[in-house]
Design a protein around this motif. Structure first.
Motif, PDB file in Angstrom:
ATOM      1  N   UNK A  39       0.825  -1.207   0.000  1.00 33.17           N
ATOM      2  CA  UNK A  39       0.000   0.000   0.000  1.00 33.17           C
ATOM      3  C   UNK A  39       0.859   1.257   0.000  1.00 33.17           C
ATOM      4  N   UNK A  40       1.999   1.205   0.697  1.00 25.30           N
ATOM      5  CA  UNK A  40       2.925   2.343   0.697  1.00 25.30           C
ATOM      6  C   UNK A  40       3.529   2.524  -0.693  1.00 25.30           C
ATOM      7  N   UNK A  41       3.984   1.415  -1.290  1.00 27.59           N
ATOM      8  CA  UNK A  41       4.581   1.491  -2.630  1.00 27.59           C
ATOM      9  C   UNK A  41       3.579   1.995  -3.656  1.00 27.59           C
ATOM     10  N   UNK A  42       2.298   1.610  -3.475  1.00 28.97           N
ATOM     11  CA  UNK A  42       1.272   1.998  -4.443  1.00 28.97           C
ATOM     12  C   UNK A  42       1.086   3.511  -4.497  1.00 28.97           C
ATOM     13  N   UNK A  43       1.500   4.213  -3.456  1.00 32.21           N
ATOM     14  CA  UNK A  43       1.337   5.663  -3.426  1.00 32.21           C
ATOM     15  C   UNK A  43       2.506   6.404  -4.066  1.00 32.21           C
ATOM     16  N   UNK A  44       3.543   5.676  -4.450  1.00 32.00           N
ATOM     17  CA  UNK A  44       4.698   6.341  -5.063  1.00 32.00           C
ATOM     18  C   UNK A  44       4.310   6.903  -6.430  1.00 32.00           C
ATOM     19  N   UNK A  45       4.812   8.072  -6.707  1.00 29.03           N
ATOM     20  CA  UNK A  45       4.470   8.745  -7.960  1.00 29.03           C
ATOM     21  C   UNK A  45       5.094   8.019  -9.152  1.00 29.03           C
TER      22      UNK A  45
END
Length: 300
Positions: free
Chosen positions: A62-68
């Motif tokens: 979920x954290x990685x999914x927020x990376x631009x």
């Protein structure tokens, strides 16, 4: 221009709380297991620790999914939410197998288990896991990453409930065989759910059409649009975190405003099918040369 939501920011917060709460409970359960010499609590603590690892994977995804997005990763890292449930499912399958094996081994000589400590700690486990599942209730039906974590927590609640019932039976009647029996039944339930998750996660990682979508229905919808006489090169796949992408070439003998047509159609695909990343190409005239290499149902 068509806009779409790239996932709620509080998703990572929910995963963080769920992971930390379960880690705290696992430490408590293991400590109580050592203090009472309860193998049942220790084995369940080990199972919960594996779940904490799985939840940690979901949190990280979920954290990685927020990376631009970058020049190299043009979609960003949202597909991490497809890889996490794949690993999550494998962990579940492994633990259900280990749980079943230990249950079968114990049938021959069921160990003496203190009923009251098992019931108290397992009862706390029901509250912890159902509470954590409640935190992830929103969106788990279309977000495979959340669904994997949600299933983990519900399965843990089932394990804890079975432990409470087994503890009650052991305390009331001295039926020590209830412990391996309930463990075996719960292991089977977990395995069934894990295999379903594994199938869906594998399909998503292989860019399969999401199971909640009917490809022919989507293609028929495109063919119903004004001026569209043929649809080809249509592909639908999941980007992760509830986002669905689609590409399609449409032969359209219409001199109208194609930009306005595509914009309206993009909104319609999102509202009707949840396809929020459509890439639509308009072609004029007859079928293209490459059409015959990718002919689909209803294609002209």
């Amino acid at each position: 221009m068509h806009s779409h939501d790239h996932g709620p920011a509080n998703a990572t917060r929910a995963f963080a709380w769920v992971t930390l709460i379960n880690l705290a409970y696992t430490v408590l359960e293991a400590g109580y297991g050592f203090a009472t010499h309860s193998l049942a609590l220790l084995s369940d603590a080990l199972h919960n620790f594996g779940d904490v690892l799985g939840l940690g994977l979901a949190w990280g995804a979920a954290v990685l999914a927020r990376r631009a997005p970058t020049e190299r990763h043009t979609y960003g890292w949202r597909r991490a939410t497809l890889l996490s449930p794949l690993a999550n499912a494998l962990i579940l399958v492994g633990f259900s197998g280990a749980l079943g094996w230990e249950a079968i081994r114990r049938f021959g000589a069921p160990p003496q288990i203190p009923g009251v400590p098992v019931m108290v700690v397992a009862g706390l486990g029901i509250a912890v896991n159902l509470g954590a599942a409640w935190l992830l209730r929103d969106g788990h039906d279309h977000d495979l990453n959340r669904r994997g974590a949600f299933l983990h927590l519900v399965a843990d609640a089932a394990v804890s409930l079975a432990a409470v019932l087994a503890g009650a039976g052991i305390l009331a009647f001295g039926w020590n065989w209830l412990d391996p029996l309930t463990a075996l039944l719960v292991g089977i339930v977990i395995a069934v759910g894990a295999f379903a998750l594994l199938r869906d996660a594998f399909d998503a990682s292989m860019d399969a059409v999401p199971r909640n979508l009917d490809r022919d229905l989507v293609q028929g919808f495109l063919l119903e649009q004004a001026g569209v006489v043929s649809v080809h090169h249509m592909h639908i796949w999941s980007l992760g975190a509830g986002e669905i992408a689609m590409t399609a070439h449409m032969v359209r003998n219409d001199d109208g405003d194609h930009d306005a047509f595509i914009d309206r159609l993009a909104h319609a695909l999102d509202e009707r099918f949840g396809i929020n990343h459509p890439t639509l190409q308009i072609e004029r005239g007859g079928a293209c040369e490459h059409d015959r290499h990718d002919r689909a149902p209803h294609a002209h």
